[in-house]
Design a protein around this motif. Structure first.
Motif, PDB file in Angstrom:
ATOM      1  N   VAL A   7      72.193 -34.974  17.104  1.00  0.00           N
ATOM      2  CA  VAL A   7      72.985 -35.000  18.320  1.00  0.00           C
ATOM      3  C   VAL A   7      73.631 -33.634  18.499  1.00  0.00           C
ATOM      4  O   VAL A   7      73.985 -32.970  17.512  1.00  0.00           O
ATOM      5  N   ALA A   8      73.766 -33.197  19.749  1.00  0.00           N
ATOM      6  CA  ALA A   8      74.387 -31.903  20.035  1.00  0.00           C
ATOM      7  C   ALA A   8      75.185 -32.015  21.326  1.00  0.00           C
ATOM      8  O   ALA A   8      74.793 -32.719  22.265  1.00  0.00           O
ATOM      9  N   LEU A   9      76.317 -31.304  21.357  1.00  0.00           N
ATOM     10  CA  LEU A   9      77.180 -31.264  22.530  1.00  0.00           C
ATOM     11  C   LEU A   9      77.473 -29.822  22.899  1.00  0.00           C
ATOM     12  O   LEU A   9      77.574 -28.949  22.031  1.00  0.00           O
ATOM     13  N   GLY A  10      77.583 -29.582  24.192  1.00  0.00           N
ATOM     14  CA  GLY A  10      77.925 -28.249  24.678  1.00  0.00           C
ATOM     15  C   GLY A  10      78.876 -28.327  25.855  1.00  0.00           C
ATOM     16  O   GLY A  10      78.884 -29.312  26.608  1.00  0.00           O
ATOM     17  N   TYR A  11      79.685 -27.290  26.017  1.00  0.00           N
ATOM     18  CA  TYR A  11      80.649 -27.240  27.119  1.00  0.00           C
ATOM     19  C   TYR A  11      80.604 -25.844  27.711  1.00  0.00           C
ATOM     20  O   TYR A  11      80.974 -24.870  27.061  1.00  0.00           O
ATOM     21  N   ARG A  12      80.125 -25.746  28.971  1.00  0.00           N
ATOM     22  CA  ARG A  12      80.028 -24.452  29.656  1.00  0.00           C
ATOM     23  C   ARG A  12      81.368 -24.167  30.334  1.00  0.00           C
ATOM     24  O   ARG A  12      81.591 -24.455  31.519  1.00  0.00           O
ATOM     25  N   LEU A  13      82.259 -23.574  29.569  1.00  0.00           N
ATOM     26  CA  LEU A  13      83.602 -23.253  30.072  1.00  0.00           C
ATOM     27  C   LEU A  13      83.548 -22.279  31.239  1.00  0.00           C
ATOM     28  O   LEU A  13      84.448 -22.260  32.092  1.00  0.00           O
ATOM     29  N   SER A  14      82.483 -21.470  31.288  1.00  0.00           N
ATOM     30  CA  SER A  14      82.391 -20.465  32.349  1.00  0.00           C
ATOM     31  C   SER A  14      82.236 -21.086  33.733  1.00  0.00           C
ATOM     32  O   SER A  14      82.387 -20.396  34.747  1.00  0.00           O
ATOM     33  N   GLU A  15      81.936 -22.384  33.812  1.00  0.00           N
ATOM     34  CA  GLU A  15      81.858 -23.062  35.098  1.00  0.00           C
ATOM     35  C   GLU A  15      83.213 -23.576  35.567  1.00  0.00           C
ATOM     36  O   GLU A  15      83.338 -24.054  36.696  1.00  0.00           O
ATOM     37  N   GLU A  16      84.215 -23.503  34.704  1.00  0.00           N
ATOM     38  CA  GLU A  16      85.557 -23.940  35.083  1.00  0.00           C
ATOM     39  C   GLU A  16      86.267 -22.836  35.851  1.00  0.00           C
ATOM     40  O   GLU A  16      86.145 -21.649  35.523  1.00  0.00           O
ATOM     41  N   ASP A  17      87.049 -23.222  36.853  1.00  0.00           N
ATOM     42  CA  ASP A  17      87.724 -22.237  37.703  1.00  0.00           C
ATOM     43  C   ASP A  17      88.682 -21.355  36.915  1.00  0.00           C
ATOM     44  O   ASP A  17      88.802 -20.157  37.191  1.00  0.00           O
ATOM     45  N   PHE A  18      89.367 -21.938  35.933  1.00  0.00           N
ATOM     46  CA  PHE A  18      90.353 -21.143  35.198  1.00  0.00           C
ATOM     47  C   PHE A  18      89.686 -20.046  34.359  1.00  0.00           C
ATOM     48  O   PHE A  18      90.323 -19.064  34.009  1.00  0.00           O
ATOM     49  N   ILE A  19      88.393 -20.214  34.062  1.00  0.00           N
ATOM     50  CA  ILE A  19      87.640 -19.147  33.385  1.00  0.00           C
ATOM     51  C   ILE A  19      87.060 -18.188  34.413  1.00  0.00           C
ATOM     52  O   ILE A  19      87.119 -16.958  34.254  1.00  0.00           O
ATOM     53  N   LYS A  20      86.502 -18.739  35.484  1.00  0.00           N
ATOM     54  CA  LYS A  20      85.932 -17.881  36.529  1.00  0.00           C
ATOM     55  C   LYS A  20      86.975 -16.914  37.083  1.00  0.00           C
ATOM     56  O   LYS A  20      86.688 -15.744  37.364  1.00  0.00           O
ATOM     57  N   ASN A  21      88.199 -17.417  37.238  1.00  0.00           N
ATOM     58  CA  ASN A  21      89.248 -16.595  37.854  1.00  0.00           C
ATOM     59  C   ASN A  21      89.683 -15.431  36.985  1.00  0.00           C
ATOM     60  O   ASN A  21      90.316 -14.488  37.461  1.00  0.00           O
ATOM     61  N   THR A  22      89.364 -15.469  35.706  1.00  0.00           N
ATOM     62  CA  THR A  22      89.743 -14.342  34.839  1.00  0.00           C
ATOM     63  C   THR A  22      88.879 -13.123  35.128  1.00  0.00           C
ATOM     64  O   THR A  22      89.281 -11.988  34.857  1.00  0.00           O
ATOM     65  N   GLY A  23      87.675 -13.360  35.668  1.00  0.00           N
ATOM     66  CA  GLY A  23      86.774 -12.254  35.944  1.00  0.00           C
ATOM     67  C   GLY A  23      86.209 -11.598  34.705  1.00  0.00           C
ATOM     68  O   GLY A  23      85.651 -10.494  34.777  1.00  0.00           O
ATOM     69  N   VAL A  24      86.336 -12.260  33.546  1.00  0.00           N
ATOM     70  CA  VAL A  24      85.881 -11.674  32.278  1.00  0.00           C
ATOM     71  C   VAL A  24      84.500 -12.186  31.907  1.00  0.00           C
ATOM     72  O   VAL A  24      83.593 -11.411  31.614  1.00  0.00           O
ATOM     73  N   TRP A  25      84.336 -13.504  31.929  1.00  0.00           N
ATOM     74  CA  TRP A  25      83.106 -14.104  31.416  1.00  0.00           C
ATOM     75  C   TRP A  25      82.142 -14.478  32.537  1.00  0.00           C
ATOM     76  O   TRP A  25      82.532 -15.097  33.544  1.00  0.00           O
ATOM     77  N   ASP A  26      80.903 -14.130  32.379  1.00  0.00           N
ATOM     78  CA  ASP A  26      79.838 -14.678  33.211  1.00  0.00           C
ATOM     79  C   ASP A  26      79.256 -15.916  32.553  1.00  0.00           C
ATOM     80  O   ASP A  26      78.690 -16.770  33.229  1.00  0.00           O
TER      81      ASP A  26
END
Length: 995
Positions: free
Chosen positions: A616-635
């Motif tokens: 089993v494997a789990l993943g979370y694409r934090l870069s799709e969250e607005d609070f990450i997008k708004n930092t302008g750091v991570w693609d």
């Protein structure tokens, strides 16, 4: 059988291919393809007519021209690393096309029984693309992969052409079972194990490399599946990792013809620093004096440099490779056809390899629902081998040992112009040169590897695929040791072998895949299937002796006078499997993968044949969250974790059964009768070796993904090890295979890549690093005396070397070593009990590197390109060549270091005296095997513009294995290769032409 199968296969593919198309000529359209972000022209982009075979590629200025273009045509432009773009002509004669750069996140990754976009992968998967592979010409795929993916260690046991390499993914997971990863070539699982027929009882020839039979020019991509989430879909064969090799396929458009070729010059990577003739004569005189024997040489100075046997046995050698491929097709039919010829002379006299390869891949869309897919390759290899290891109590010696042990005091020819075969101290005389020139080993192999299947779209999102694969191998081995020129041949009046092996491997896979999305936020992909694979292995051999002469060798075994050793063997195995996997995504943020596979193997006893391997494997694409997008750091910012169980079944056939052999004669009624005897105990409890592994990691991308970082931390625990244990004498057997013991691997992997410049001048860097530590957690009931709790397999018990005794005062200052004299070895009293015995041995050595890494730089300015690739290992330890450092024996030349040995004339010498009286296996031989190697440097030039009839033209100069940096004191041909056959440094001059 092989010829019939190949004929039917090709016939099936050709019958499905269309041979005619309607043509419509209207006008000529020209234009330019550029990068939509930078505006720079794209060289080598493909521009095709949609629903037609017409296509071309852009020149160095990004410009193209197409003839016979209808006014209502649609142009389709594509380029590696960019999204596809469709542009309507609308009667225009000049069309400008801008392609959007494709994010690394959109890269398609091949996983077991399917594909995924990189951004959706939840497991630890590394990819090596065709663009990376093509920048380093190589004889086999394993050498291309070296240093390109984190956690993958590839080492050469021999520098012989076609010699086998060792591949480890995240360390070794077993002690007695196989440690090689599973290879999946165009959907067919296999192992990089030698399928060669047996040699003589004294055979020491290099096992051939299964990967050397795969033409590396045909490879499109290699995926490395490392964690249990990625490998559990292969169940019982996934514990050592999986390499998925995908070959090239055709694309829609007019036929494109490509030629790739090079010629190369090879030389030994290094020479050993040995004593010359004068120095070795002085050593032999010292040894004779210590042994109360007369000095064999009256005037060592008169010998001078003597004979350099390395120069006589090693040579400069050529190598060449020629590849022609044709690819193209329509929207319904696409094909890729290639032919390859490879020829490499070895740097050891009388060695080399040839390979002939053909490939035919086709994709045929029969109708809207049904698709035919075929991958077929045939290759023939011819190996001319020399011994790479010693055998038969040194009755046969490796090529390397003949070069470095032969005394430089001896000459190549004696006073009668015959080859010199004898010199002071030698006990098994033969000429190092002539014995290699006259020994014959020719291994011929034919291999047909193919897979064809039908894929049917049942409904929207629901597809079913059924395929049949075959892997047919024929091997024929011929060995001959002449009676006149080889020591082992002289013992038998000539010794030979004729051996054959025929292997038939058949695979059937049936897989159903369902893809759907709902409520605009949910995406689901489910895969289920049944697979079955079987292999039959049949071999036979005859080993004749007593040849009437050496002229005809094994071509005249009818005249031999010795009793031949005749042998034959038949074995088979099969495995049946059920598999299922579900991938789920929520809102492009939350990712989940669940996999299970059930395997039933004939290699285990009834009741234990089935094993179940979930993950089993789990993943979370934090870069799709607005609070990450708004930092302008991570693609891209994704965290992931996985846990799963995989297995290992790589043991011999019938290991769970009581086995019989018919190799003894019994006397009944005064007659000799053939009889059978039992050689092993049955073990009805024998079952899978299982590896439970968890992995946590993250993927990051910055600045439009110009900087990318992948990190993984893992722990893999292998239990129920398939272990050979010692049995008590009263059982009547020495050993048996049982499930016992536990081995742990844990480590860290990092991959970092950056696009530093992206204009006229481009510079990209890819680096990877891995740290792995292995240790035995439990020995179970093994009773092993060579494995130790808390230590990695491969460490040794050894005495600790502490220098030498220089004088009587130093000897008198200690009491635990007795009977020694100046120049003898000082060993450590490990337990401080005042006595020197076996209890003073310590656990020493580190057989696995602590750190492995690779660093690849690719620079380009317009048509000029430069690639520099470094690879290295740190922290591994191994022994120096014992015979060259052992001053107690005289059957070998010595390392030049021993010039500084202790003697009455050199009381300050730091190394043991000639004829030392207390030589033991100790850390005196232990050395650091760390290295950093300049693996490849390639300078290329892409000729700008278009030449009549030529689409693209590139010339390049490549250097491989040019420089190796090692720790001070390292002694050997190459820390990454064996000493039986040295590795080579190579310079290649190549040419790539597209028509």
């Amino acid at each position: 059988m092989m010829k019939t199968m190949m004929y039917l296969w090709c016939l099936a593919g050709l019958c499905l291919a269309p041979f005619a198309r309607a043509q419509q000529t209207l006008t000529v359209v020209s234009g330019q393809v550029t990068d939509a972000v930078t505006g720079e022209p794209l060289t080598g982009a493909t521009v095709a007519l949609k629903a037609s075979v017409g296509s071309t590629q852009t020149g160095a200025d990004g410009k193209f021209q197409l003839s016979q273009v209808p006014a209502n045509a649609i142009l389709v432009a594509s380029f590696v690393g960019y999204g596809m773009e469709e542009v309507a002509v609308k009667g225009q004669t000049n069309v400008q096309i801008a392609l959007q750069p494709q994010s690394a996140l959109d890269e398609v990754v091949v996983v077991g029984y399917g594909t995924q976009q990189r951004k959706d992968v939840t497991g630890a998967v590394a990819s090596v693309s065709a663009a990376q592979l093509e920048k380093q010409p190589a004889a086999s795929m394993d050498m291309l992969l070296q240093g390109k993916a984190s956690g993958v260690q590839i080492s050469q046991s021999s520098g012989a052409p076609g010699g086998r390499a060792t591949i480890r993914i995240r360390g070794a997971s077993s002690v007695n079972a196989g440690n090689e990863p599973l290879l999946v070539v165009d959907g067919i699982p296999m192992y990089n194990s030698s399928k060669d027929p047996g040699g003589t009882s004294y055979g020491t020839f290099s096992a051939t490399n299964a990967l050397a039979s795969i033409n590396p020019n045909d490879i499109q991509s290699v995926e490395v599946l490392k964690d249990a989430s990625a490998t559990a879909i292969y169940g019982s064969r996934g514990s050592n990792g999986v390499l998925i090799i995908t070959t090239k396929r055709g694309k829609s458009g007019s036929a494109q013809v490509n030629y790739n070729g090079y010629y190369g010059w090879q030389r030994p990577h290094t020479k050993l620093d040995l004593m010359n003739g004068e120095e070795h004569a002085e050593f032999l005189n010292d040894w004779a004096g210590a042994s109360d024997l007369p000095a064999p040489f009256d005037n060592p100075q008169a010998i001078g440099q003597g004979t350099d046997w390395q120069d006589l046995i090693f040579r400069q050698a050529g190598m060449t490779d020629h590849q022609v491929s044709i690819s193209g097709g329509t929207e319904n039919t696409r094909y890729f056809i290639s032919g390859n010829y490879f020829n490499q002379d070895g740097i050891v006299i009388n060695s080399g390899m040839e390979r002939y390869a053909l490939r035919f891949n086709i994709d045929q869309q029969i109708n809207q629902r049904l698709k035919f897919i075929q991958s077929l390759t045939f290759n023939r290899t011819i190996n001319r081998s020399v011994p790479i290891a010693n055998a038969g109590s040194d009755n046969v010696r490796s090529a390397g040992e003949r070069a470095y042990t032969a005394s430089p005091t001896a000459t190549l020819f004696d006073e009668d112009d015959a080859y010199t075969t004898n010199w002071y101290g030698i006990s098994k005389p033969e000429s190092p040169v002539n014995s290699l020139l006259t020994t014959r080993n020719r291994l011929e192999g034919d291999n047909l590897l193919g897979n064809m299947g039908l894929e049917y779209t049942i409904a929207e999102g629901l597809t079913a695929k059924s395929s049949i694969g075959v892997n047919l191998m024929n091997r024929a081995n011929e060995e001959f040791y002449p009676g006149e020129t080889t020591y082992i041949g002289g013992l038998f009046g000539g010794l030979g072998i004729l051996a054959n092996r025929r292997i038939t491997n058949i695979l059937n896979e049936n897989v159903v895949t369902y893809r759907t999305s709902f409520a605009d936020r949910h995406r689901l992909e489910a895969t289920g299937g049944f697979t079955w694979q079987t292999e039959t292995n049949r071999s036979s051999s005859t080993q004749p002796t007593g040849f009437p002469n050496d002229l005809l060798g094994t071509d005249a075994i009818g005249g031999t006078t010795g009793t031949p050793v005749i042998d034959s063997d038949l074995s088979d195995w099969s495995i049946a499997s059920f598999l299922a996997r579900v991938n789920y995504q929520f809102n492009d943020r939350l990712l989940a993968t669940a996999t299970i596979r059930a395997d039933g193997s004939s290699k285990f006893a009834k009741g234990n044949q089935w094993g179940y391997f979930p993950s089993v494997a789990l993943g979370y694409r934090l870069s799709e969250e607005d609070f990450i997008k708004n930092t302008g750091v991570w693609d891209d910012l994704k965290i992931r974790g996985s846990y799963g169980v995989t297995g290992n079944q790589e043991i011999g056939n019938y290991q769970s059964l009581a086995r019989l052999v018919t190799d003894l004669l019994y006397i009944f009624d005064n007659q000799l009768i053939n009889g059978a005897r039992q050689t092993s105990l049955a073990n009805q409890t024998l079952t899978w070796e299982k590896s439970a592994q968890w992995d946590v990691g993250f993927d990051m991308g910055f600045w439009n993904n110009r900087l990318r970082l992948v990190f993984d931390y893992y722990k893999k625990n292998t239990h129920d090890l398939l272990f050979t244990i010692n049995l008590p004498a009263y059982s009547g057997y020495r050993t048996a295979l049982y499930n016992t013991g536990q081995l742990e691997n844990r480590g860290v992997e990092i991959e970092l890549s950056a696009d530093l410049f992206q204009n006229d001048f481009t510079w990209s860097v890819q680096g990877n690093y891995a740290y792995n530590r292995a240790k035995m957690v439990s020995l179970g009931r093994s009773g092993s005396t060579s494995l130790f709790l808390g230590y990695a397999p491969g460490v040794n018990l050894s005495y600790i070397y502490e220098g030498i005794f220089h004088n009587d005062a130093e000897i008198a200052a200690q009491s635990y070593q007795t009977g020694v004299q100046p120049g003898d070895i000082r060993y450590k009293d490990v337990n401080n009990d005042g006595q020197f015995n076996a209890d003073d041995r310590g656990i020493v050595g580190n057989p696995q590197p602590k750190h492995i890494f690779g660093l690849n730089n690719q620079l380009a300015y317009k048509g000029l390109s430069l690639g520099i690739f470094l690879q290295g290992e740190l922290g591994r330890e191994g022994n120096r060549i014992s015979r060259l450092f052992d001053p107690s024996e005289v059957a070998s030349n010595k390392a030049h270091e021993l010039v500084n040995r202790w003697s009455p004339d050199n009381p300050n010498g730091t190394l043991p005296r000639a004829g030392v009286g207390n030589w033991l296996s100790s850390t005196y031989l232990l050395q650091d095997m760390s290295y950093i190697k300049l693996r490849n440097v390639q300078l290329g030039y892409q000729v700008p513009g278009r030449i009549v009839g030529i689409r693209s033209l590139q010339v390049y100069l490549s250097g491989q294995n040019l420089v190796t940096f090692t720790r001070d004191g390292f002694f050997g041909y190459d820390p990454d290769g064996g000493n039986g056959y040295p590795t080579a440094s190579t310079v290649l001059l190549g040419l790539n032409i597209g028509f």
